[in-house]
Design a protein around this motif. Structure first.
Motif, mmCIF file in Angstrom:
data_model
loop_
_atom_site.group_PDB
_atom_site.id
_atom_site.type_symbol
_atom_site.label_atom_id
_atom_site.label_comp_id
_atom_site.label_asym_id
_atom_site.label_seq_id
_atom_site.Cartn_x
_atom_site.Cartn_y
_atom_site.Cartn_z
ATOM 1 N N ARG A 1 7.036 -8.213 3.702
ATOM 2 C CA ARG A 1 5.843 -8.868 4.235
ATOM 3 C C ARG A 1 4.986 -9.409 3.099
ATOM 4 O O ARG A 1 4.466 -10.530 3.164
ATOM 5 C CB ARG A 1 5.060 -7.834 5.059
ATOM 6 N N ALA A 2 4.849 -8.607 2.033
ATOM 7 C CA ALA A 2 4.029 -9.050 0.901
ATOM 8 C C ALA A 2 4.714 -10.178 0.129
ATOM 9 O O ALA A 2 4.075 -11.145 -0.268
ATOM 10 C CB ALA A 2 3.738 -7.873 -0.023
ATOM 11 N N TYR B 1 3.802 -12.402 9.248
ATOM 12 C CA TYR B 1 2.345 -12.435 9.446
ATOM 13 C C TYR B 1 1.642 -13.246 8.361
ATOM 14 O O TYR B 1 0.828 -14.112 8.645
ATOM 15 C CB TYR B 1 1.765 -11.018 9.487
ATOM 16 N N GLY B 2 1.958 -12.967 7.111
ATOM 17 C CA GLY B 2 1.310 -13.708 6.035
ATOM 18 C C GLY B 2 1.941 -15.079 5.834
ATOM 19 O O GLY B 2 1.260 -16.046 5.516
ATOM 20 N N PHE C 1 0.821 -1.198 0.000
ATOM 21 C CA PHE C 1 0.000 0.000 0.000
ATOM 22 C C PHE C 1 0.861 1.257 0.000
ATOM 23 O O PHE C 1 2.041 1.223 0.355
ATOM 24 C CB PHE C 1 -0.912 0.015 1.224
ATOM 25 N N ASP D 1 0.556 3.884 1.996
ATOM 26 C CA ASP D 1 1.045 3.958 3.375
ATOM 27 C C ASP D 1 1.328 2.513 3.726
ATOM 28 O O ASP D 1 0.475 1.677 3.536
ATOM 29 C CB ASP D 1 -0.027 4.503 4.323
ATOM 30 N N LEU E 1 1.146 0.543 6.036
ATOM 31 C CA LEU E 1 0.184 -0.240 6.819
ATOM 32 C C LEU E 1 0.821 -1.416 7.549
ATOM 33 O O LEU E 1 0.292 -2.524 7.555
ATOM 34 C CB LEU E 1 -0.967 -0.747 5.943
ATOM 35 N N LEU E 2 1.972 -1.155 8.166
ATOM 36 C CA LEU E 2 2.559 -2.181 9.027
ATOM 37 C C LEU E 2 1.707 -2.279 10.291
ATOM 38 O O LEU E 2 1.077 -1.300 10.691
ATOM 39 C CB LEU E 2 3.984 -1.791 9.399
ATOM 40 N N PHE E 3 1.688 -3.459 10.892
ATOM 41 C CA PHE E 3 0.908 -3.624 12.112
ATOM 42 C C PHE E 3 1.688 -3.036 13.274
ATOM 43 O O PHE E 3 2.770 -3.536 13.616
ATOM 44 C CB PHE E 3 0.596 -5.102 12.350
ATOM 45 N N PRO E 4 1.162 -1.984 13.910
ATOM 46 C CA PRO E 4 1.965 -1.238 14.881
ATOM 47 C C PRO E 4 2.295 -2.029 16.142
ATOM 48 O O PRO E 4 3.245 -1.697 16.842
ATOM 49 C CB PRO E 4 1.089 -0.028 15.218
ATOM 50 N N HIS E 5 1.528 -3.076 16.446
ATOM 51 C CA HIS E 5 1.767 -3.807 17.693
ATOM 52 C C HIS E 5 2.698 -4.999 17.485
ATOM 53 O O HIS E 5 3.008 -5.705 18.433
ATOM 54 C CB HIS E 5 0.449 -4.274 18.299
ATOM 55 N N LEU E 6 3.140 -5.218 16.248
ATOM 56 C CA LEU E 6 4.015 -6.353 15.981
ATOM 57 C C LEU E 6 5.415 -5.854 15.610
ATOM 58 O O LEU E 6 5.555 -4.792 15.000
ATOM 59 C CB LEU E 6 3.461 -7.198 14.823
ATOM 60 N N GLN F 1 3.015 -17.193 7.927
ATOM 61 C CA GLN F 1 2.523 -18.225 8.835
ATOM 62 C C GLN F 1 1.238 -18.892 8.328
ATOM 63 O O GLN F 1 0.923 -19.993 8.723
ATOM 64 C CB GLN F 1 2.275 -17.611 10.218
ATOM 65 N N PHE F 2 0.502 -18.207 7.468
ATOM 66 C CA PHE F 2 -0.745 -18.807 6.990
ATOM 67 C C PHE F 2 -0.509 -19.814 5.861
ATOM 68 O O PHE F 2 -1.418 -20.513 5.457
ATOM 69 C CB PHE F 2 -1.710 -17.735 6.474
#
Lengths: 353, 204
Positions: free
Chosen positions: A144-145, A98-99, A81, A83, A85-90, A101-102
């Motif tokens: 991440r992507a 994050y992706g 994206f 911005d 859009l990283l997850f701020p709590h990780l 692991q799925f």
């Protein structure tokens, strides 16, 4: 291969796209608000088209008639994206994985360490996103992507929020992803200079419609494309041959360019803004400008208070000149002129394929 | 509190993220127990869940479950009056999380539930905690709805405030009341400290 044939009603116009992208990297170029971001959201499944179909290779992502509409998590599209859009709590590491692991182990095409090395994220892994700089954040978002082993990577103006220096630093990473990882990419930008560093395959979008699709250098001079490019100060493109790290040759004339990493003998494109070209009658002496090309005036156009002089240097170039200057130089069609270009006004484009 | 938490999260999400007809009415209904006098809430619960009440009859005929005048009713009354406070906090917390983060999670392969729990709810956790504490505080002090709905039956529906009230009304009950007052102070302080500690851990 990405096949798009979709339409969707937006507030001000209808987005209507019917294209096939086969090239490893296809860029979508268009002014702000032309529907680029919407198009990406349609592809990744964050928005629903009003009708049509979207497929990648043999996988149908969306098909209105057949009632197929894969949810975003099943599409395997890496969406970067504007911005990040990283997850701020990780932490960076948790964001990257994050992706990943799925995915079932058999679906994992890249090892996290490979990507971490490629994007040089080693020292950042345990930090939280709010402690990263803009460029670092965007690299993490890229990683991440990529780690979701996507079928297609779609990048929504990933460099827009960054300053020029950071842009230049991220670009090599993008080229690595293109060349080394072999993930097809759809790169959205309103900066043609950025696009040309990655690919020459461009879809030009305006008000939701595809104006042109194909090799940038063959569509750039189309009358409906040119104004869009001119609005972004990128009008002139020349295919040249690299003869030294900072010199290229065009039609037996040598041009000095900013240092680039291409090998001698490579054919590349260079870009020059219309307002970076100076026209003069005689070859000047005692000037610091190194580049002087002989040319001939082929057309003079005045639009919106700007005058463009089209000159022939073996290829058509546009130079922006004030109306007074045209009068002073008494330029008319057919006149020989010398065009001067500052070395650092030249932008390095992609290889000629 | 434990009972109302899943409902508050669900409704908080609905109210924060969704737009639909009647949202205002649903919102109003959810907040009604906050504004209504507790006695009215208790009375309405009695009408609904009493032995002759619409739901109460079904529950007792089909499942043999009695709610009015039992400890279950006391729990329910506490949950109902605490619910709006929890809902408000949860909703605000969810609204403050950028919805695009959840969408990013979806494109990374998380299903909607997973994306909600691992991203939105996790980021809203401090707010959810505050809401839970408010609800706990409200239900600890709950008096009116309880006494109307389930009366004041020793060993069954006599909650802390009811017990204190009962002891104070007895000629020699002051010592017992004082013990219970102390107990409520300890409970409240404990809850406050616990939530503060957890919230701090979540933020770091």
């Amino acid at each position: 291969m990405l096949t798009l044939c979709v339409h969707r009603q937006l507030a001000e116009f209808t987005l209507q796209i019917d294209v096939t992208c086969t090239y490893p990297v296809t860029a979508i170029f268009g002014p702000s608000g032309c529907g680029k971001t919407t198009l990406l959201n349609l592809i990744s499944g964050l928005m629903r088209p009003d009708g049509g179909q979207i497929s990648i290779d043999d996988t149908i992502l969306f098909h209105a008639e057949k009632g197929i509409d894969l949810p975003p998590e099943k599409r395997r599209i890496g969406h970067v994206f504007q911005d990040d859009l990283l997850f701020p709590h990780l932490t960076v590491r948790q964001n990257l994985l994050y992706g990943y692991q799925f995915l079932a182990p058999s679906e994992r095409k890249f090892h996290p360490d490979t990507i971490i090395d490629l994007l040089e994220l080693n020292t950042l892994l345990d930090r939280l996103p709010n402690l990263l700089s803009g460029g670092e954040r965007q690299r993490v978002a890229l990683g991440r992507a990529i780690l979701t082993s996507p079928r297609l990577l779609i990048l929504d103006e990933p460099l827009t929020a960054l300053d020029q220096e950071l842009k230049d630093r991220i670009m090599p990473y993008l080229r690595h992803i293109r060349t080394d990882l072999g993930i097809p990419m759809l790169y959205v930008s309103h900066a043609i200079g950025e696009i040309l560093q990655l690919t020459g395959q461009v879809i030009v979008l305006n008000r939701g419609q595809v104006l042109a699709h194909g090799d940038f250098f063959s569509i750039a001079h189309q009358p409906k494309i040119l104004p869009l490019l001119e609005a972004h100060g990128f009008e002139n493109v020349l295919p040249v041959e690299v003869i030294a790290p900072n010199r290229v040759q065009y039609n037996n004339q040598t041009l000095h360019i900013p240092p680039c990493d291409r090998v001698s003998g490579t054919h590349i494109f260079i870009g020059i803004r219309a307002n970076d070209i100076i026209l003069c009658r005689q070859r000047p002496a005692g000037l610091s400008i190194r580049n002087a090309l002989s040319a001939q005036v082929i057309d003079i156009v005045e639009t919106h208070g700007r005058s463009l002089v089209y000159i022939d240097v073996g290829k058509r170039l546009a130079a922006e000149v004030t109306p007074e200057a045209i009068g002073e130089l008494a330029l008319k069609i057919g006149d020989p002129v010398i065009c001067l270009i500052k070395t650092h006004a030249i932008r390095i484009g992609p290889d000629v394929s | 509190m434990v009972i109302s938490l899943p409902f508050a999260v669900l409704l908080g999400w609905v109210l924060a993220r969704k737009n639909f007809r009647g949202k205002l009415i649903l919102d109003g209904l959810c907040h009604l127990p906050l504004v209504l006098p507790p006695v009215v809430v208790g009375y309405l619960l009695l009408l609904l869940l009493g032995r002759r009440g619409f739901l109460g009859q079904i529950l007792s005929d089909w499942f043999g479950l009695q709610i009015a005048f039992t400890w279950r009713g006391a729990v329910l009354a506490a949950a109902v009056v605490g619910f709006p406070l929890m809902l408000r906090a949860v909703r605000l917390a969810i609204e403050s999380v950028d919805p695009r983060l959840e969408r990013a999670a979806r494109t990374l392969g998380a299903n909607p539930l997973r994306a909600f729990f691992s991203i939105t709810l996790r980021l809203a956790a401090p707010g959810v905690l505050v809401g839970s504490l408010l609800a706990f505080a409200r239900s600890l002090g709950e008096f009116g709805a309880t006494i109307t709905f389930v009366s004041n039956i020793a060993g069954e529906t006599r909650t802390l405030p009811l017990a204190i009230f009962t002891y104070i009304n007895q000629p020699d009950g002051e010592a017992a009341a004082a013990r219970l007052v102390l107990l409520s102070i300890i409970l409240s302080l404990g809850a406050l400290i616990a939530s503060e500690t957890v919230a701090r851990k979540m933020k770091s």
